[in-house]
Motif scaffolding. Structure first.
Motif, PDB file in Angstrom:
ATOM      1  N   ASP A 326       0.848  -1.189   0.000  1.00 17.35           N
ATOM      2  CA  ASP A 326       0.000   0.000   0.000  1.00 17.35           C
ATOM      3  C   ASP A 326       0.884   1.240   0.000  1.00 17.35           C
ATOM      4  OD1 ASP A 326      -2.371   1.727   0.641  1.00 17.35           O
ATOM      5  OD2 ASP A 326      -1.253   1.943   2.509  1.00 17.35           O
ATOM      6  N   GLU A 327       0.554   2.221  -0.840  1.00 19.61           N
ATOM      7  CA  GLU A 327       1.409   3.398  -0.993  1.00 19.61           C
ATOM      8  C   GLU A 327       1.394   4.304   0.225  1.00 19.61           C
ATOM      9  OE1 GLU A 327      -1.881   6.288  -3.230  1.00 19.61           O
ATOM     10  OE2 GLU A 327      -0.152   5.531  -4.334  1.00 19.61           O
ATOM     11  N   TRP A 328       0.329   4.229   1.027  1.00 23.37           N
ATOM     12  CA  TRP A 328       0.205   5.134   2.180  1.00 23.37           C
ATOM     13  C   TRP A 328       0.880   4.552   3.411  1.00 23.37           C
ATOM     14  CZ3 TRP A 328      -4.703   6.609   5.367  1.00 23.37           C
ATOM     15  CH2 TRP A 328      -4.544   7.894   5.897  1.00 23.37           C
ATOM     16  N   SER A 329       0.509   3.337   3.797  1.00 21.96           N
ATOM     17  CA  SER A 329       1.065   2.737   5.011  1.00 21.96           C
ATOM     18  C   SER A 329       2.381   2.025   4.756  1.00 21.96           C
ATOM     19  CB  SER A 329       0.062   1.732   5.599  1.00 21.96           C
ATOM     20  OG  SER A 329      -0.053   0.588   4.759  1.00 21.96           O
ATOM     21  N   GLY A 330       2.630   1.629   3.514  1.00 19.42           N
ATOM     22  CA  GLY A 330       3.852   0.911   3.185  1.00 19.42           C
ATOM     23  C   GLY A 330       3.804  -0.565   3.473  1.00 19.42           C
ATOM     24  N   ASP A 331       2.693  -1.079   3.999  1.00 19.36           N
ATOM     25  CA  ASP A 331       2.600  -2.491   4.345  1.00 19.36           C
ATOM     26  C   ASP A 331       2.172  -3.288   3.118  1.00 19.36           C
ATOM     27  OD1 ASP A 331       2.724  -4.777   5.830  1.00 19.36           O
ATOM     28  OD2 ASP A 331       1.112  -4.246   7.222  1.00 19.36           O
ATOM     29  N   ALA A 332       2.574  -4.549   3.095  1.00 18.17           N
ATOM     30  CA  ALA A 332       2.294  -5.420   1.956  1.00 18.17           C
ATOM     31  C   ALA A 332       1.088  -6.310   2.230  1.00 18.17           C
ATOM     32  CB  ALA A 332       3.517  -6.293   1.655  1.00 18.17           C
ATOM     33  N   GLY A 333       0.354  -6.619   1.152  1.00 12.14           N
ATOM     34  CA  GLY A 333      -0.710  -7.598   1.241  1.00 12.14           C
ATOM     35  C   GLY A 333      -1.971  -7.133   1.931  1.00 12.14           C
ATOM     36  N   VAL A 334      -2.223  -5.822   1.994  1.00 17.51           N
ATOM     37  CA  VAL A 334      -3.418  -5.314   2.675  1.00 17.51           C
ATOM     38  C   VAL A 334      -4.555  -5.126   1.674  1.00 17.51           C
ATOM     39  CG1 VAL A 334      -2.060  -4.244   4.497  1.00 17.51           C
ATOM     40  CG2 VAL A 334      -2.677  -2.892   2.483  1.00 17.51           C
ATOM     41  N   GLY A 335      -5.767  -4.972   2.197  1.00 17.60           N
ATOM     42  CA  GLY A 335      -6.969  -5.044   1.391  1.00 17.60           C
ATOM     43  C   GLY A 335      -7.059  -4.062   0.244  1.00 17.60           C
ATOM     44  N   SER A 336      -6.472  -2.879   0.381  1.00 20.53           N
ATOM     45  CA  SER A 336      -6.592  -1.869  -0.675  1.00 20.53           C
ATOM     46  C   SER A 336      -6.047  -2.362  -2.004  1.00 20.53           C
ATOM     47  CB  SER A 336      -5.861  -0.587  -0.268  1.00 20.53           C
ATOM     48  OG  SER A 336      -4.455  -0.816  -0.170  1.00 20.53           O
ATOM     49  N   GLN A 337      -5.094  -3.273  -1.970  1.00 24.32           N
ATOM     50  CA  GLN A 337      -4.471  -3.766  -3.192  1.00 24.32           C
ATOM     51  C   GLN A 337      -5.232  -4.924  -3.827  1.00 24.32           C
ATOM     52  OE1 GLN A 337      -1.681  -2.158  -4.544  1.00 24.32           O
ATOM     53  NE2 GLN A 337      -2.380  -0.730  -2.975  1.00 24.32           N
ATOM     54  N   TYR A 338      -6.339  -5.354  -3.214  1.00 20.93           N
ATOM     55  CA  TYR A 338      -7.067  -6.533  -3.670  1.00 20.93           C
ATOM     56  C   TYR A 338      -8.544  -6.256  -3.939  1.00 20.93           C
ATOM     57  CZ  TYR A 338      -2.802  -8.795  -2.251  1.00 20.93           C
ATOM     58  OH  TYR A 338      -1.473  -9.141  -2.155  1.00 20.93           O
ATOM     59  N   PHE A 339      -9.104  -5.219  -3.314  1.00 17.43           N
ATOM     60  CA  PHE A 339     -10.541  -4.982  -3.394  1.00 17.43           C
ATOM     61  C   PHE A 339     -10.835  -3.516  -3.706  1.00 17.43           C
ATOM     62  CE2 PHE A 339      -9.738  -8.351  -0.213  1.00 17.43           C
ATOM     63  CZ  PHE A 339     -10.150  -9.415  -1.000  1.00 17.43           C
ATOM     64  N   SER A 340     -10.337  -3.047  -4.842  1.00 20.99           N
ATOM     65  CA  SER A 340     -10.489  -1.648  -5.208  1.00 20.99           C
ATOM     66  C   SER A 340     -10.047  -1.446  -6.640  1.00 20.99           C
ATOM     67  CB  SER A 340      -9.627  -0.762  -4.289  1.00 20.99           C
ATOM     68  OG  SER A 340      -8.253  -0.967  -4.588  1.00 20.99           O
ATOM     69  N   GLN A 341     -10.231  -0.216  -7.127  1.00 19.52           N
ATOM     70  CA  GLN A 341      -9.726   0.099  -8.454  1.00 19.52           C
ATOM     71  C   GLN A 341      -8.201   0.043  -8.480  1.00 19.52           C
ATOM     72  OE1 GLN A 341     -11.392   3.970  -9.129  1.00 19.52           O
ATOM     73  NE2 GLN A 341      -9.715   5.063  -8.148  1.00 19.52           N
ATOM     74  N   GLN A 342      -7.550   0.198  -7.315  1.00 17.38           N
ATOM     75  CA  GLN A 342      -6.099   0.034  -7.265  1.00 17.38           C
ATOM     76  C   GLN A 342      -5.695  -1.372  -7.700  1.00 17.38           C
ATOM     77  OE1 GLN A 342      -4.276   1.554  -3.528  1.00 17.38           O
ATOM     78  NE2 GLN A 342      -6.296   2.379  -3.073  1.00 17.38           N
ATOM     79  N   CYS A 343      -6.485  -2.359  -7.305  1.00 14.17           N
ATOM     80  CA  CYS A 343      -6.226  -3.731  -7.724  1.00 14.17           C
ATOM     81  C   CYS A 343      -6.380  -3.870  -9.230  1.00 14.17           C
ATOM     82  CB  CYS A 343      -7.174  -4.683  -7.002  1.00 14.17           C
ATOM     83  SG  CYS A 343      -6.997  -6.407  -7.501  1.00 14.17           S
ATOM     84  N   VAL A 344      -7.434  -3.267  -9.775  1.00 17.88           N
ATOM     85  CA  VAL A 344      -7.648  -3.330 -11.225  1.00 17.88           C
ATOM     86  C   VAL A 344      -6.460  -2.730 -11.964  1.00 17.88           C
ATOM     87  CG1 VAL A 344      -9.119  -2.565 -13.121  1.00 17.88           C
ATOM     88  CG2 VAL A 344     -10.155  -3.304 -10.961  1.00 17.88           C
ATOM     89  N   PHE A 345      -5.999  -1.561 -11.503  1.00 18.65           N
ATOM     90  CA  PHE A 345      -4.863  -0.907 -12.152  1.00 18.65           C
ATOM     91  C   PHE A 345      -3.576  -1.721 -11.976  1.00 18.65           C
ATOM     92  CE2 PHE A 345      -7.157   3.304 -10.993  1.00 18.65           C
ATOM     93  CZ  PHE A 345      -8.093   3.084 -11.994  1.00 18.65           C
ATOM     94  N   ARG A 346      -3.450  -2.412 -10.857  1.00 19.52           N
ATOM     95  CA  ARG A 346      -2.256  -3.234 -10.597  1.00 19.52           C
ATOM     96  C   ARG A 346      -2.199  -4.449 -11.513  1.00 19.52           C
ATOM     97  NH1 ARG A 346      -1.121  -7.549  -7.197  1.00 19.52           N
ATOM     98  NH2 ARG A 346      -3.173  -7.562  -6.175  1.00 19.52           N
ATOM     99  N   LEU A 347      -3.360  -5.043 -11.777  1.00 20.93           N
ATOM    100  CA  LEU A 347      -3.400  -6.263 -12.579  1.00 20.93           C
ATOM    101  C   LEU A 347      -3.498  -5.999 -14.077  1.00 20.93           C
ATOM    102  CD1 LEU A 347      -5.797  -8.496 -10.417  1.00 20.93           C
ATOM    103  CD2 LEU A 347      -3.293  -8.443 -10.406  1.00 20.93           C
ATOM    104  N   ALA A 348      -4.004  -4.837 -14.468  1.00 21.66           N
ATOM    105  CA  ALA A 348      -4.236  -4.560 -15.889  1.00 21.66           C
ATOM    106  C   ALA A 348      -2.987  -4.738 -16.754  1.00 21.66           C
ATOM    107  CB  ALA A 348      -4.827  -3.162 -16.062  1.00 21.66           C
ATOM    108  N   PRO A 349      -1.807  -4.255 -16.331  1.00 18.00           N
ATOM    109  CA  PRO A 349      -0.624  -4.437 -17.176  1.00 18.00           C
ATOM    110  C   PRO A 349      -0.271  -5.902 -17.419  1.00 18.00           C
ATOM    111  CG  PRO A 349      -0.219  -2.749 -15.523  1.00 18.00           C
ATOM    112  CD  PRO A 349      -1.506  -3.421 -15.156  1.00 18.00           C
ATOM    113  N   LYS A 350      -0.659  -6.786 -16.514  1.00 22.64           N
ATOM    114  CA  LYS A 350      -0.339  -8.208 -16.673  1.00 22.64           C
ATOM    115  C   LYS A 350      -1.084  -8.827 -17.852  1.00 22.64           C
ATOM    116  CE  LYS A 350       0.744  -9.105 -11.799  1.00 22.64           C
ATOM    117  NZ  LYS A 350       0.581 -10.057 -10.665  1.00 22.64           N
TER     118      LYS A 350
END
Length: 466
Positions: A326-350
């Protein structure tokens, strides 16, 4: 015998992230291993919030000196992290093996790995120095939960609004019926001037007021931690400098005075859960909104809001050490990266999808959703991956919430995406966690409710003055 905390590969593999290691599987395997050893000891985690409210979570670990005792540390730290963001607290009491309490105190310290959480939970949210205390398991303070009824007032002319990172949703509601609704695009997160936020919210309220024969009350929801109608901290306002944040604190109170009617604003996740409880006419509802980030909210078995934070965007769900951070807290594997448009943007390049770089976040999401609606195979895999994530994560949430219903909504669930997510989650639960699948109803609201239900529920927050 290895002392490492063991991760478990899922039977259902997200199509675009085979490295996913669900928290639910690792925690379950750890507890089973402790039980099989015959040497397990209690671990009790207490969390103290404002006004003496407190939560308590009980589990088991290996005793100090056991060959597997080092694995306690990862297990306990991830639990503490989840509990802090789900329930909140400025003081954490660790009742159990001494090595666990020492590890949590080192980790949640000004110079520890969780320095963000140390400062956020202490000075920013609760205005107290963040504290970790170790003790025996039987010395952890008892739980003192403080639930309260919320909302369900629909009489009169009301405005409901919901502030997200991509848009402001606003509705005009007359005697429980929405007569107008609109979604207004904005970009609040990079704005340094608090007047930007004031002007946009006020304009949305004026737009809705013009549709009502009279205005009796205003209710709203917003991402972030809201206490007594005052935003304490929120990603929406991350661009506002500290020396002007007092203007954000008073934003909603200023609008209340200017419009001259009762106004209540709470966390968007709680309104998500309230919308679900009102729609289902039941209790034990966890609402999960997949929008610009992940918003969570909970209505307990008594039909009350708990006073917990429910900031599930920052609660860990993937234990892969190399998971996205997560860009704000710096922690890995938290919900924002899996259940949001951030997840969509993260996976789209793949899958070779490149949304327009100059578009708003809402526009970028619409671009990827357009590919999904057109049957793009890669876009389909994005939403299938989210469905797998969600199935394992609902099982994880069930360790912390008494659930009867899980309601999934938010912009990411629009169109074909919602059913793909729902079907994937149900398949995971039926196969891997049948005991949860048999007692927890998971569903999407219909399209209309999915888009405006949040702001209508928000409109019901204030009680009219008698």
């Amino acid at each position: 015998m290895s002392s490492a905390f063991r991760l478990v590969a899922p039977a259902f593999v997200p199509p675009l992230e085979p490295e996913f290691r669900p928290a639910a599987l690792a925690n379950r395997a750890f507890r089973q291993e402790v039980a099989a050893s015959g040497q397990g000891v209690p671990l009790v985690i207490g969390l103290e919030r404002s006004d003496g409210a407190a939560s308590r979570y009980e589990t088991v670990t290996f005793p100090d000196g056991h060959p597997r005792a080092a694995s306690n540390l990862v297990y306990a730290e991830r639990l503490v992290k989840f509990l802090l963001w789900a329930r909140g607290g400025w003081k954490v009491t660790i009742g159990g093996p001494g090595n666990v309490a020492e590890h949590i105190a080192r980790t949640y310290a000004p110079d520890g790995a969780r320095t963000f959480d140390y400062h956020f939970m202490g000075e920013q949210v609760y205005g107290r120095p963040f504290t970790v205390v170790g003790c025996r398991a039987d010395e952890v303070p008892a739980a003192r939960e403080a639930g309260q009824p919320l909302g369900r007032h629909l009489e009169g002319g009301r405005i409901g609004f919901d502030l997200g990172a991509s848009d402001v949703k606003v509705s005009a509601v007359m005697d429980g019926q929405a007569i107008f609704s609109e979604e207004i695009v904005w970009e609040p997160t990079g704005q340094a001037d608090p007047d930007y936020h004031y002007r946009h919210v006020r304009a949305a309220l004026e737009l809705a007021r013009a549709k009502l024969p009279r205005l009796d009350a205003i209710g709203g929801s917003s991402a972030g931690v809201i206490v007594d109608n005052r935003p304490m901290v929120a990603s929406l306002f991350r661009g506002v400098p500290k020396d002007r944040f007092h203007e954000v604190h008073g934003l909603f109170l200023r609008l209340r005075d200017e419009f001259g009617v009762p106004l209540e604003v709470v966390n968007d996740g709680d309104v998500t859960a309230l919308a679900g409880a009102m729609s289902l006419e039941d209790t034990g509802v966890l609402g999960i909104a997949l929008g610009s980030s992940e918003a969570g909210g909970y209505v307990d078995l008594n039909g009350a809001i708990t006073g917990w934070l429910n900031e599930l965007a920052f609660a860990p769900v993937d234990y892969n050490p190399a998971a996205a951070a997560d860009e704000w807290s710096g922690d890995a594997g938290v919900g924002s990266q899996y259940f949001s448009q951030q997840c969509v943007f993260r996976l789209a390049p793949k899958v070779g999808i490149a949304p327009p770089a100059d578009a708003t976040k809402a526009g970028r999401l619409k671009h990827v959703q357009g590919d999904l609606e057109a049957g793009h195979e890669g876009a389909t895999k994005i939403w299938q991956s989210i469905g797998v994530y969600l199935g394992y994560t609902i099982a994880h949430y069930a360790d912390f919430y008494d659930l009867k219903h899980v309601l999934i909504l938010g912009r990411v669930t629009s169109g074909r995406g919602g059913p793909l997510i729902l079907d994937g989650a149900k398949a995971v639960l039926a196969a891997e966690f049948p005991e949860i699948a048999s007692r927890v109803n998971i569903q999407l609201p219909d399209e209309k409710s999915r888009r405006v239900g949040q702001s209508i529920a928000a409109a019901s927050l204030p009680a009219l003055q008698g």
